[in-house]
Design a protein around this motif. Sequence first.
Motif, PDB file in Angstrom:
ATOM      1  N   CYS A   1       0.476 -32.363  21.406  1.00  0.00           N
ATOM      2  CA  CYS A   1       1.203 -32.488  20.141  1.00  0.00           C
ATOM      3  C   CYS A   1       2.585 -33.121  20.300  1.00  0.00           C
ATOM      4  O   CYS A   1       3.061 -33.784  19.385  1.00  0.00           O
ATOM      5  CB  CYS A   1       1.298 -31.131  19.465  1.00  0.00           C
ATOM      6  SG  CYS A   1      -0.309 -30.561  18.841  1.00  0.00           S
ATOM      7  N   ALA A   2       3.225 -32.940  21.441  1.00  0.00           N
ATOM      8  CA  ALA A   2       4.545 -33.541  21.629  1.00  0.00           C
ATOM      9  C   ALA A   2       4.478 -35.053  21.479  1.00  0.00           C
ATOM     10  O   ALA A   2       5.373 -35.659  20.887  1.00  0.00           O
ATOM     11  CB  ALA A   2       5.116 -33.169  22.998  1.00  0.00           C
ATOM     12  N   GLU A   3       3.417 -35.641  21.992  1.00  0.00           N
ATOM     13  CA  GLU A   3       3.261 -37.092  21.887  1.00  0.00           C
ATOM     14  C   GLU A   3       2.723 -37.514  20.520  1.00  0.00           C
ATOM     15  O   GLU A   3       2.678 -38.699  20.211  1.00  0.00           O
ATOM     16  CB  GLU A   3       2.331 -37.614  22.994  1.00  0.00           C
ATOM     17  CG  GLU A   3       2.946 -37.548  24.374  1.00  0.00           C
ATOM     18  CD  GLU A   3       2.860 -36.161  25.009  1.00  0.00           C
ATOM     19  OE1 GLU A   3       1.857 -35.439  24.771  1.00  0.00           O
ATOM     20  OE2 GLU A   3       3.810 -35.784  25.718  1.00  0.00           O
ATOM     21  N   ALA A   4       2.300 -36.566  19.721  1.00  0.00           N
ATOM     22  CA  ALA A   4       1.757 -36.844  18.383  1.00  0.00           C
ATOM     23  C   ALA A   4       2.750 -36.396  17.315  1.00  0.00           C
ATOM     24  O   ALA A   4       2.372 -35.812  16.296  1.00  0.00           O
ATOM     25  CB  ALA A   4       0.408 -36.154  18.208  1.00  0.00           C
ATOM     26  N   ASP A   5       4.032 -36.633  17.565  1.00  0.00           N
ATOM     27  CA  ASP A   5       5.110 -36.348  16.612  1.00  0.00           C
ATOM     28  C   ASP A   5       5.340 -34.866  16.353  1.00  0.00           C
ATOM     29  O   ASP A   5       5.779 -34.469  15.271  1.00  0.00           O
ATOM     30  CB  ASP A   5       4.884 -37.073  15.280  1.00  0.00           C
ATOM     31  CG  ASP A   5       4.929 -38.583  15.427  1.00  0.00           C
ATOM     32  OD1 ASP A   5       5.720 -39.069  16.268  1.00  0.00           O
ATOM     33  OD2 ASP A   5       4.186 -39.273  14.708  1.00  0.00           O
TER      34      ASP A   5
END
Length: 115
Positions: A31-35
Amino acid sequence: MHEQTERIRESGFTDHVLVCTNARDSEHAACAEADGDEVYAAVKTWLRERGVFWSQVHVAETSCLGLCSADGTAIAIHPRGRWYSDVCPDDVPTLLETEFGPDATRLGRSDTDDE
């Protein structure tokens, strides 16, 4: 250990929004890389604008909620027992309005309230 359930209820707390901001060093989506941070900020902003952030609705960043996707962030809303995946920052107003009402007046519901 001290149980705080009654104190929290008496303070007016009704709901908890958990937003995954998990990052991992692997080939799997996180999720960190998905905003995740942007979704977390959008949730806080929407609740602040309605005057319920940290009064009635608590928000917490979490590690993995098990709904990993490169297409967006995972969110869980309790005590409703609602789980969402692929949430983008632009989705937050619609999601929270659906759950809490346009003015955040539908608070404190569980997943059985709709049955």
